[in-house]
Design a protein around this motif. Sequence first.
Motif, PDB file in Angstrom:
ATOM      1  N   VAL A 329     -29.023   6.707 -16.888  1.00 20.18           N
ATOM      2  CA  VAL A 329     -29.358   7.011 -15.501  1.00 20.18           C
ATOM      3  C   VAL A 329     -29.097   8.486 -15.261  1.00 20.18           C
ATOM      4  O   VAL A 329     -28.002   8.987 -15.545  1.00 20.18           O
ATOM      5  N   TYR A 351     -33.656   5.747 -16.397  1.00 21.22           N
ATOM      6  CA  TYR A 351     -33.919   6.016 -14.988  1.00 21.22           C
ATOM      7  C   TYR A 351     -33.724   7.507 -14.730  1.00 21.22           C
ATOM      8  O   TYR A 351     -32.620   8.039 -14.936  1.00 21.22           O
ATOM      9  N   LEU A 353     -33.984   9.564 -11.580  1.00 25.39           N
ATOM     10  CA  LEU A 353     -34.169   9.425 -10.133  1.00 25.39           C
ATOM     11  C   LEU A 353     -33.999  10.779  -9.479  1.00 25.39           C
ATOM     12  O   LEU A 353     -32.971  11.090  -8.869  1.00 25.39           O
ATOM     13  N   VAL A 370     -38.340   4.928 -15.704  1.00 32.06           N
ATOM     14  CA  VAL A 370     -38.597   5.155 -14.285  1.00 32.06           C
ATOM     15  C   VAL A 370     -38.437   6.648 -14.014  1.00 32.06           C
ATOM     16  O   VAL A 370     -37.365   7.210 -14.255  1.00 32.06           O
ATOM     17  N   TYR A 431     -35.999   3.492  -4.775  1.00 31.74           N
ATOM     18  CA  TYR A 431     -34.559   3.770  -4.707  1.00 31.74           C
ATOM     19  C   TYR A 431     -34.328   4.541  -3.416  1.00 31.74           C
ATOM     20  O   TYR A 431     -35.283   5.012  -2.782  1.00 31.74           O
ATOM     21  N   ILE A 492     -34.104  -1.467  -9.100  1.00 32.71           N
ATOM     22  CA  ILE A 492     -33.225  -0.389  -9.571  1.00 32.71           C
ATOM     23  C   ILE A 492     -31.836  -0.633  -8.984  1.00 32.71           C
ATOM     24  O   ILE A 492     -31.666  -0.618  -7.762  1.00 32.71           O
ATOM     25  N   GLN A 566     -33.572  -4.387 -18.831  1.00 28.80           N
ATOM     26  CA  GLN A 566     -32.804  -4.114 -17.623  1.00 28.80           C
ATOM     27  C   GLN A 566     -31.353  -4.551 -17.765  1.00 28.80           C
ATOM     28  O   GLN A 566     -30.467  -4.008 -17.090  1.00 28.80           O
ATOM     29  N   CYS A 569     -28.314  -2.208 -18.493  1.00 29.61           N
ATOM     30  CA  CYS A 569     -27.593  -1.514 -17.423  1.00 29.61           C
ATOM     31  C   CYS A 569     -26.201  -2.099 -17.217  1.00 29.61           C
ATOM     32  O   CYS A 569     -25.330  -1.458 -16.627  1.00 29.61           O
TER      33      CYS A 569
END
Length: 573
Positions: A329, A351, A353, A370, A431, A492, A566, A569
């Motif tokens: 992340v 991820y 973000l 993502v 998100y 997310i 997923q 995570c």
Amino acid sequence: MSDPIETSISSSSSAGDPNSNPNPISLLHPRREPFEHGLLPIPKLVFTDPTQTLIPIKQTLLSSSTNTRRVDSAALSQSLQISPDHACLVLDTLASVLHSDSDPLVSSKPDEINSSSADVHDLLLFLYIQSYKKLLPRTHKDSAAVADVWPSTSAFDGYLSALSPLQLVRSNSRRFVPSQADEEAHQLSYLQKHLANILSLLAEPVEGEDEESLVLTMDRFEHLGFLIQFGDKGPEETQLSQHAPFFANSDPDMPAVPVPAAQVHEWLLQNIASALEHISERASLKENGPASASDQDVSMADACTTSIKASPSARGPSFIEGISKSSLVKQASDLKGSSVKVLNCHDSVIYILAPLRYATVYGCSDTTIVIGAVGKAVRIEHCERVHVITAAKRICIANCRECVFFLGVNQQPLIVGDNHKLQVAPYNTFYSHLEEHMNEVGVKATINRWDEPLALGMVDPHDSLSHPAGVSDVQAESATRLDPDQFTNFLIPDWFGCESSGSTKDNPFPLPDVYLMAQQRNQKNLGEIKQLLREAPLEENRKRELSSALHVYFRDWLYASGNIRQLYCLQGD
């Protein structure tokens, strides 16, 4: 053989001019964006002799632009003898790689690109570099490590035996992008070779003198900022002319005196030579010294533990490389600069973000990625069985297979190269800071052209592979729409407990009715099944058997759909 203009620039000399020495403070760098995101596989734009072709085109474009020196897609279509759609694509691609964000083309609304216009000289440089040949991807130096993370078989692999040798080469994603230093040296060498011709497109003859006496005004010189920059700050932050001794101290209230093109040529050649020497010295130090933390050629095993290598300066991208069987992340505060490259990641969830200008995903397999909000361009290349979820102005997909793209895009997805079994679907996540990031980079939630992919040529004329006759005319395989019954929302997690601090509470891109209805139908079916299970008159041992069977089916679905990623995570990296 050199043309007369190149000869006139190359043969003239400014020897003895104290201002012709390279700037000792800042190194010259090529602007990577035009070379990485600005090349289009449209055969009519790839000229065998760019200068001889572009000089008459320049005159045609200037004559059609009246006093503005700007041309629209209609004039471009007519001058280059390309379709109106391809002319709009040229303008849109140019907008994504221009060096000045203040140019009207950059600020055009996504649905107004066909009525926008481009500066003739920026356009000429863009068209010239369509002849650039990219550095070929290399095989990784640790092939055993690569074999560990690349799946040895795929449901698709049985098809490879039916491919031609050229297609087989293009289907092989097990290749590694050259290092940034290698690419920069390659781009500098290209500019070094073609600099005289490039300057001839910007220069103009002196009135009343020999036609070969070319000069550059400061305004024309600034257009070189499309291809080069000095130091770590981008060209949008500092004018290129401020680094040139013949323009740097000009009176802002007086037009600068034009400079002989030969003097500019020699000064730039010296700066390019200094930059190439610097790259060579750094490479030599890296070979002879201990490996540094910013080494961009680490082995696959090392990269898996490194996870991300921030570039040493703001001008370079952040690298996420070699992630395998884990999750990662990254938020805006974790990244250096405004570009990201995700390289050679496998069987993972990543991820990013953050608001970005550019993003590249290369050589990944069995991974969900993502990418927050991208204001310029996303490029996905040489990937297999990858799911990409992104909100972006533009996306280009090249040489991928069995990938699914969940898109919120303002322009048509561009599909080039040798692709197989691609699927596109509407954007499916959010998100808390997504809309804030989209506003920051200019992505509009009201425009989503996810289902309008534009397929160009299967063969990329910008690589160095030889192409059999006729293959270059073959159109790339396009993408199909994901079956609405297979469409699911992607959740997310809120790792940092900051969901309340952002304004985004739902997917900002409206879902098409058919996907919305399928989603509601699935939710209704799920509710009914839950109710039936709660009300089923089963004994305890039967309930346990049913629960065990449901777990087995759920596990199988997780693996079959790729959603097992997923769960990485929850591993606590």
